[in-house]
Design a protein around this motif. Structure first.
Motif, PDB file in Angstrom:
ATOM      1  N   LEU A   1       0.937  -1.227   0.032  1.00 40.37           N
ATOM      2  CA  LEU A   1       0.087  -0.116  -0.099  1.00 40.37           C
ATOM      3  C   LEU A   1       0.881   1.194   0.006  1.00 40.37           C
ATOM      4  N   GLY A   2       2.130   1.259   0.077  1.00 38.62           N
ATOM      5  CA  GLY A   2       3.289   2.298  -0.097  1.00 38.62           C
ATOM      6  C   GLY A   2       3.045   3.046   1.395  1.00 38.62           C
ATOM      7  N   LEU A   3       2.643   2.230   2.461  1.00 37.17           N
ATOM      8  CA  LEU A   3       2.638   2.920   3.919  1.00 37.17           C
ATOM      9  C   LEU A   3       3.601   2.118   5.076  1.00 37.17           C
ATOM     10  N   ALA A   4       4.607   1.670   4.359  1.00 37.46           N
ATOM     11  CA  ALA A   4       5.618   0.890   5.130  1.00 37.46           C
ATOM     12  C   ALA A   4       6.891   1.226   4.735  1.00 37.46           C
ATOM     13  N   ILE A   5       8.044   1.439   5.531  1.00 39.86           N
ATOM     14  CA  ILE A   5       9.340   1.578   5.004  1.00 39.86           C
ATOM     15  C   ILE A   5      10.352   0.490   5.910  1.00 39.86           C
ATOM     16  N   ASP A   6      11.275  -0.091   5.502  1.00 42.03           N
ATOM     17  CA  ASP A   6      12.143  -0.728   5.887  1.00 42.03           C
ATOM     18  C   ASP A   6      13.589   0.107   5.797  1.00 42.03           C
TER      19      ASP A   6
ATOM     20  N   TRP B   1       7.434  -4.485  18.704  1.00 46.21           N
ATOM     21  CA  TRP B   1       6.325  -5.643  18.732  1.00 46.21           C
ATOM     22  C   TRP B   1       6.851  -6.680  19.586  1.00 46.21           C
ATOM     23  N   LYS B   2       5.829  -7.387  19.976  1.00 46.55           N
ATOM     24  CA  LYS B   2       6.112  -8.487  20.996  1.00 46.55           C
ATOM     25  C   LYS B   2       6.510  -9.848  20.491  1.00 46.55           C
ATOM     26  N   HIS B   3       5.599 -10.543  19.482  1.00 43.55           N
ATOM     27  CA  HIS B   3       5.635 -11.884  19.157  1.00 43.55           C
ATOM     28  C   HIS B   3       6.892 -11.923  17.956  1.00 43.55           C
ATOM     29  N   THR B   4       6.965 -11.137  17.315  1.00 47.42           N
ATOM     30  CA  THR B   4       7.826 -10.976  16.441  1.00 47.42           C
ATOM     31  C   THR B   4       8.553  -9.672  16.607  1.00 47.42           C
ATOM     32  N   VAL B   5       9.822  -9.152  16.163  1.00 49.65           N
ATOM     33  CA  VAL B   5      10.346  -8.075  16.320  1.00 49.65           C
ATOM     34  C   VAL B   5      10.963  -7.748  14.889  1.00 49.65           C
ATOM     35  N   ASP B   6      10.467  -6.562  14.489  1.00 48.24           N
ATOM     36  CA  ASP B   6      11.054  -6.118  12.938  1.00 48.24           C
ATOM     37  C   ASP B   6      11.477  -4.887  13.139  1.00 48.24           C
ATOM     38  N   TYR B   7      12.838  -4.809  13.592  1.00 50.84           N
ATOM     39  CA  TYR B   7      13.633  -3.613  13.824  1.00 50.84           C
ATOM     40  C   TYR B   7      13.632  -2.545  12.659  1.00 50.84           C
ATOM     41  N   GLN B   8      13.644  -2.985  11.521  1.00 53.43           N
ATOM     42  CA  GLN B   8      13.836  -2.195  10.231  1.00 53.43           C
ATOM     43  C   GLN B   8      12.364  -1.560   9.857  1.00 53.43           C
ATOM     44  N   HIS B   9      11.281  -2.014  10.410  1.00 51.67           N
ATOM     45  CA  HIS B   9       9.842  -1.603   9.929  1.00 51.67           C
ATOM     46  C   HIS B   9       9.547  -0.422  10.510  1.00 51.67           C
TER      47      HIS B   9
ATOM     48  N   ASN C   1      19.222  -3.899  11.182  1.00 52.14           N
ATOM     49  CA  ASN C   1      17.809  -3.765  11.884  1.00 52.14           C
ATOM     50  C   ASN C   1      17.102  -4.968  11.550  1.00 52.14           C
ATOM     51  N   PRO C   2      17.347  -6.204  11.772  1.00 52.22           N
ATOM     52  CA  PRO C   2      16.753  -7.437  11.155  1.00 52.22           C
ATOM     53  C   PRO C   2      15.384  -7.620  11.704  1.00 52.22           C
ATOM     54  N   TYR C   3      14.636  -8.502  10.889  1.00 47.73           N
ATOM     55  CA  TYR C   3      13.407  -9.290  11.430  1.00 47.73           C
ATOM     56  C   TYR C   3      13.731 -10.319  12.190  1.00 47.73           C
ATOM     57  N   ARG C   4      13.036 -10.486  13.495  1.00 51.12           N
ATOM     58  CA  ARG C   4      13.297 -11.833  14.028  1.00 51.12           C
ATOM     59  C   ARG C   4      12.027 -12.374  14.701  1.00 51.12           C
ATOM     60  N   GLU C   5      11.903 -13.640  14.599  1.00 49.47           N
ATOM     61  CA  GLU C   5      10.678 -14.401  15.063  1.00 49.47           C
ATOM     62  C   GLU C   5      11.253 -15.721  15.335  1.00 49.47           C
ATOM     63  N   GLY C   6      11.223 -15.974  16.741  1.00 47.30           N
ATOM     64  CA  GLY C   6      11.713 -17.174  17.065  1.00 47.30           C
ATOM     65  C   GLY C   6      13.146 -17.497  16.758  1.00 47.30           C
ATOM     66  N   SER C   7      13.588 -18.412  16.140  1.00 49.03           N
ATOM     67  CA  SER C   7      15.028 -18.730  15.550  1.00 49.03           C
ATOM     68  C   SER C   7      15.363 -18.009  14.315  1.00 49.03           C
ATOM     69  N   LEU C   8      14.293 -17.679  13.670  1.00 51.88           N
ATOM     70  CA  LEU C   8      14.714 -16.875  12.213  1.00 51.88           C
ATOM     71  C   LEU C   8      14.983 -15.587  12.351  1.00 51.88           C
TER      72      LEU C   8
END
Length: 142
Positions: free
Chosen positions: A66-71, A128-136, A77-84
């Motif tokens: 939608l053009g409403l997000a920037i990384d 964010w709590k469940h996943t963390v997306d530092y770049q977003h 500033n990675p994305y992290r979810e569990g071990s990913l």
């Protein structure tokens, strides 16, 4: 950078504020087209980007589509979810104790980047709590 028209002036103000501060570095900013519209290639190249036509896990259009997000600086500033961790090169920065404000290009709570976006109503994925997306950063919610 491509973003939605309704946030374009805001985004220009945000990046001007970050630039004027002089303490934060954007490593590169290229269109997603330069990476064959492949988000994985773009983030592996530490590319700061906005628009990318992709779906959410639930099949709807993402804020990027939608053009409403920037990384910003995905390696620092990675994305992290569990071990990913994505991109893989971001593993050195994916845990809270590894995220220090003296690292060039890293985004931390209360820095010029989070303040510039926050003053204009943008949300940061680093909170964010469940996943963390530092770049977003996204406008109008998650």
């Amino acid at each position: 950078m491509v973003v939605a028209r309704k946030v374009a002036a805001q985004v220009a103000e945000i990046f001007a504020e970050i630039y004027r501060n002089g303490k934060f570095r954007i490593f590169q900013m290229r269109l997603i087209d330069d990476f064959d519209a492949d988000d994985d290639k773009s983030i592996a190249a530490n590319n700061t980007s906005g628009f990318n036509c992709r779906l959410t896990d639930h099949g709807g259009l993402s804020k990027h589509a939608l053009g409403l997000a920037i990384d910003i600086n995905p390696v620092q500033n990675p994305y992290r979810e569990g071990s990913l961790t994505a991109p893989e090169a971001g593993r050195a920065y994916d845990q809270p104790d590894e995220r220090r404000s003296d690292i060039l290009g890293i985004i931390t709570e209360g820095d010029v980047v989070t303040r510039a976006f926050g003053r204009r109503g943008w949300s940061w994925g680093g909170r964010w709590k469940h996943t963390v997306d530092y770049q977003h950063f996204s406008f109008g919610g998650h």
